[in-house]
Design an enzyme around this catalytic site. Structure first.
Site, PDB file in Angstrom:
ATOM      1  N   ASP A 112     -19.040  23.759   8.956  1.00 37.26           N
ATOM      2  CA  ASP A 112     -19.608  22.547   8.349  1.00 37.26           C
ATOM      3  C   ASP A 112     -18.446  21.549   8.340  1.00 37.26           C
ATOM      4  OD1 ASP A 112     -21.207  20.758   7.031  1.00 37.26           O
ATOM      5  OD2 ASP A 112     -21.053  21.728   5.087  1.00 37.26           O
ATOM      6  N   CYS A 153     -22.614  16.246   8.476  1.00 40.03           N
ATOM      7  CA  CYS A 153     -23.453  15.362   7.666  1.00 40.03           C
ATOM      8  C   CYS A 153     -23.337  13.964   8.266  1.00 40.03           C
ATOM      9  CB  CYS A 153     -22.970  15.391   6.225  1.00 40.03           C
ATOM     10  SG  CYS A 153     -24.084  14.468   5.208  1.00 40.03           S
ATOM     11  N   CYS A 157     -15.102  25.997   6.823  1.00 37.09           N
ATOM     12  CA  CYS A 157     -14.701  24.726   6.182  1.00 37.09           C
ATOM     13  C   CYS A 157     -15.538  24.614   4.898  1.00 37.09           C
ATOM     14  CB  CYS A 157     -15.013  23.535   7.083  1.00 37.09           C
ATOM     15  SG  CYS A 157     -14.332  23.668   8.735  1.00 37.09           S
TER      16      CYS A 157
HETATM   17  C1  LIG Z   1     -18.244  18.718   5.098  1.00 35.68           C
HETATM   18  S1  LIG Z   1     -17.093  19.489   4.101  1.00 35.68           S
HETATM   19  C2  LIG Z   1     -17.802  21.082   3.850  1.00 35.68           C
HETATM   20  C3  LIG Z   1     -18.881  21.093   2.794  1.00 35.68           C
HETATM   21  C4  LIG Z   1     -19.267  22.486   2.354  1.00 35.68           C
HETATM   22  N1  LIG Z   1     -19.699  23.311   3.465  1.00 35.68           N
HETATM   23  C5  LIG Z   1     -20.362  22.492   1.303  1.00 35.68           C
HETATM   24  O1  LIG Z   1     -21.526  22.647   1.622  1.00 35.68           O
HETATM   25  O2  LIG Z   1     -20.020  22.339   0.127  1.00 35.68           O
HETATM   26  C6  LIG Z   1     -15.785  19.809   5.215  1.00 35.68           C
HETATM   27  C7  LIG Z   1     -14.618  20.537   4.594  1.00 35.68           C
HETATM   28  O3  LIG Z   1     -13.702  20.857   5.639  1.00 35.68           O
HETATM   29  C8  LIG Z   1     -12.401  20.827   5.121  1.00 35.68           C
HETATM   30  N2  LIG Z   1     -11.461  20.743   6.247  1.00 35.68           N
HETATM   31  C9  LIG Z   1     -10.917  19.651   6.823  1.00 35.68           C
HETATM   32  N3  LIG Z   1     -10.093  20.008   7.820  1.00 35.68           N
HETATM   33  C10 LIG Z   1     -10.117  21.359   7.878  1.00 35.68           C
HETATM   34  C11 LIG Z   1      -9.454  22.324   8.671  1.00 35.68           C
HETATM   35  N4  LIG Z   1      -8.606  21.949   9.641  1.00 35.68           N
HETATM   36  N5  LIG Z   1      -9.691  23.623   8.427  1.00 35.68           N
HETATM   37  C12 LIG Z   1     -10.546  24.017   7.456  1.00 35.68           C
HETATM   38  N6  LIG Z   1     -11.197  23.159   6.657  1.00 35.68           N
HETATM   39  C13 LIG Z   1     -10.987  21.842   6.870  1.00 35.68           C
HETATM   40  C14 LIG Z   1     -12.427  19.621   4.217  1.00 35.68           C
HETATM   41  O4  LIG Z   1     -11.379  19.713   3.265  1.00 35.68           O
HETATM   42  C15 LIG Z   1     -13.817  19.726   3.596  1.00 35.68           C
HETATM   43  O5  LIG Z   1     -13.748  20.400   2.374  1.00 35.68           O
END
Ligand SMILES: C[S@@+](CC[C@H](N)C(=O)[O-])C[C@H]1O[C@@H](n2cnc3c(N)ncnc32)[C@H](O)[C@@H]1O
Length: 460
Positions: free
Chosen positions: A335, A388, A263
């Site tokens: 994440d 987070c 993610c």
């Molecule tokens: C907390 S953020 C990740 C932050 C990133 N690791 C960073 O440090 O920059 C969570 C991410 O998961 C994505 N996300 C949401 N649902 C998801 C899914 N079903 N599969 C993959 N990614 C997903 C969101 O779009 C978001 O960008």
């Protein structure tokens, strides 16, 4: 008089965009400041007024309700934003009271119509008659419970206060709640990472306490440092650095490992993982890193974030629940999307946007993503589950459900031990009262966002 918007106008327009169009202050405000060509002093004032007002909104609304003798929600939204800005100036800044009132009245005249002028003038003059402590006590007297009083005093929704108390209580440290709520209202200093192998911490800057690659941004615009280093120096919360390092440092890196950031958007942690992969490769240990992000806009940000990395990281755009596959990776970072209750300092409007109803669907998604990642691990592989948010439903309960689901396959590692090993100074990480290896960072204790980090190993 110049026709250019003033600092107060810029702050007001930003508040309107936040409340009327669900905009994010940290995205809208810099553009508004640039468009208005504010001087550095006025830009600082606009920033303080915007962020300060948004953070203290719960407290100021309670004060406005007492002073106006009606609920804040019943006030026309643009007028309410003018009042919030005015109260913030009167009770939390050195702006002279007459300037705070007169500028607010001028804003009301130009933006809310003549009828609002008298109301804004009367309410703010009344509030100007006493100091912050007096008004907050009056607002607290109107509260119906201890948690409502705390909500008025610390400007947090009651449900958030309860979730944070439960999370601290899970470490036997509920007594730290007020410190945490106060820390949430501080404006956080900007911390940066020097991507290992690609940059070093600039000599003149102060290293952060824990991450070996972290430092405090020097005064001025950190964007200049980022640009001058082509992204090898970048803004990143120290807790995020530690979360990525928990995975990269959990085991000695072996030749042929495959890593996946499931993610990844916008790619801050991916870049740090990639830098560690680069170091392993340069030491003769070939490792592969892939990244995934379901939103294509955010996948674009991941690719941008990886620009300083001199090898290709494939970035896919799939649902992480499908993407992890089976028996494929040695290390996976999940994440997960979360309520963000651990980053209230940074996103001043977010505490008013989330609701308790958001938690259960997020926890379902988190569980499914983590479970898919477990299936995607090779025997002996490790998944880092990171949020987070310290909300126990998103942290402890998700981990418990996945451990239960993959009962014969998984062991929980001691993430606290790994972080202590990585950290450059002593890290005070409390053990959950119910056991387990989860590490929880806190703004009031560590100066980081409240990241929760769990490490799970698939049995060989
Ligand atoms: C907390 S953020 C990740 C932050 C990133 N690791 C960073 O440090 O920059 C969570 C991410 O998961 C994505 N996300 C949401 N649902 C998801 C899914 N079903 N599969 C993959 N990614 C997903 C969101 O779009 C978001 O960008």
């Amino acid at each position: 008089m110049s026709g250019a918007p003033s600092a107060r106008r810029v702050a007001f327009d930003t508040l309107r965009a936040v409340h009327d169009a669900d905009a994010y202050a940290n995205l809208v405000l810099p553009t508004a400041i640039a468009r208005a060509r504010l001087s550095p002093a006025d830009a600082a004032l606009a920033t303080e007024l915007t962020y300060g007002t948004l953070r203290q909104q719960g407290t100021w609304d309670a004060v406005i309700a007492v002073a106006a003798n009606r609920p804040a929600e019943s006030v026309d939204p643009p007028v309410l934003d003018i009042l919030r800005l005015g109260v913030h100036q009167l009770l939390a800044t050195r702006v002279p009271p007459h300037a705070a009132v007169n500028e607010s009245v001028a804003l009301a005249r130009s933006s809310a119509g003549e009828r609002a002028v008298g109301f804004v003038n009367a309410v703010l003059r009344r509030i100007g008659e006493a100091d912050a402590a007096t008004w907050i006590s009056r607002a607290e007297e109107a509260a119906r419970s201890d948690d409502e009083r705390l909500s008025v005093r610390t400007s947090h929704p009651v449900w958030v206060i309860r979730a944070l108390r439960r999370a601290l209580d899970d470490e036997g440290r509920a007594g730290e709640l007020l410190d945490l709520l106060v820390a949430d209202n501080d404006s956080p200093g900007v911390t940066m990472t020097a991507l290992p192998g690609l940059a070093t911490v600039p000599e003149e800057s102060e290293p952060t306490s824990f991450s070996p690659y972290g430092f405090r941004a020097p005064a001025g615009d950190p964007g200049r440092l980022v640009a001058a280093s082509n992204g090898a120096l970048r803004v990143q919360d120290e807790g995020s650095q530690l979360a990525a390092l928990a995975l990269s440092e959990v085991d000695t890196v072996r030749s042929g490992e495959r890593w996946l950031d499931l993610c990844a958007g916008p790619g801050g942690k991916t870049a740090l993982l990639a830098a560690r992969v680069l170091q392993a490769r340069e030491a003769g240990t070939p490792v592969d890193l892939e990244a995934n992000e379901v939103s294509s806009t955010r996948a674009g940000l991941v690719r941008r974030s990886l620009e300083p990395i001199p090898f290709e990281v494939v970035v896919s755009e799939e649902d992480g629940r499908e993407r992890a596959g089976a028996d494929a990776y040695d290390r996976i970072l999940v994440d997960a999307p979360c309520t963000g209750l651990g980053a209230l300092r940074r996103r001043p409007e977010s505490r008013w946007r989330k609701s308790p109803q958001d938690v259960a669907p997020l926890a379902d998604l988190q569980r499914e993503l983590l479970s898919a990642a477990v299936t995607g691990l090779r025997p002996g592989g490790v998944v880092a589950y990171v949020t987070c948010s310290p909300h126990l439903v998103e942290t402890r309960d998700v981990v418990a459900a996945v451990l239960d689901q993959h009962r014969d396959k998984l062991d929980e590692l001691d993430a606290r031990d790994v972080l202590r090993r990585v950290s450059r100074s002593t890290l005070d990480l409390a053990s959950p009262t119910g056991g387990g290896g989860r590490a929880q960072l806190w703004p009031h204790r560590h100066g980081t966002d409240a990241m929760s980090i769990t490490l799970l190993r698939r049995r060989s």
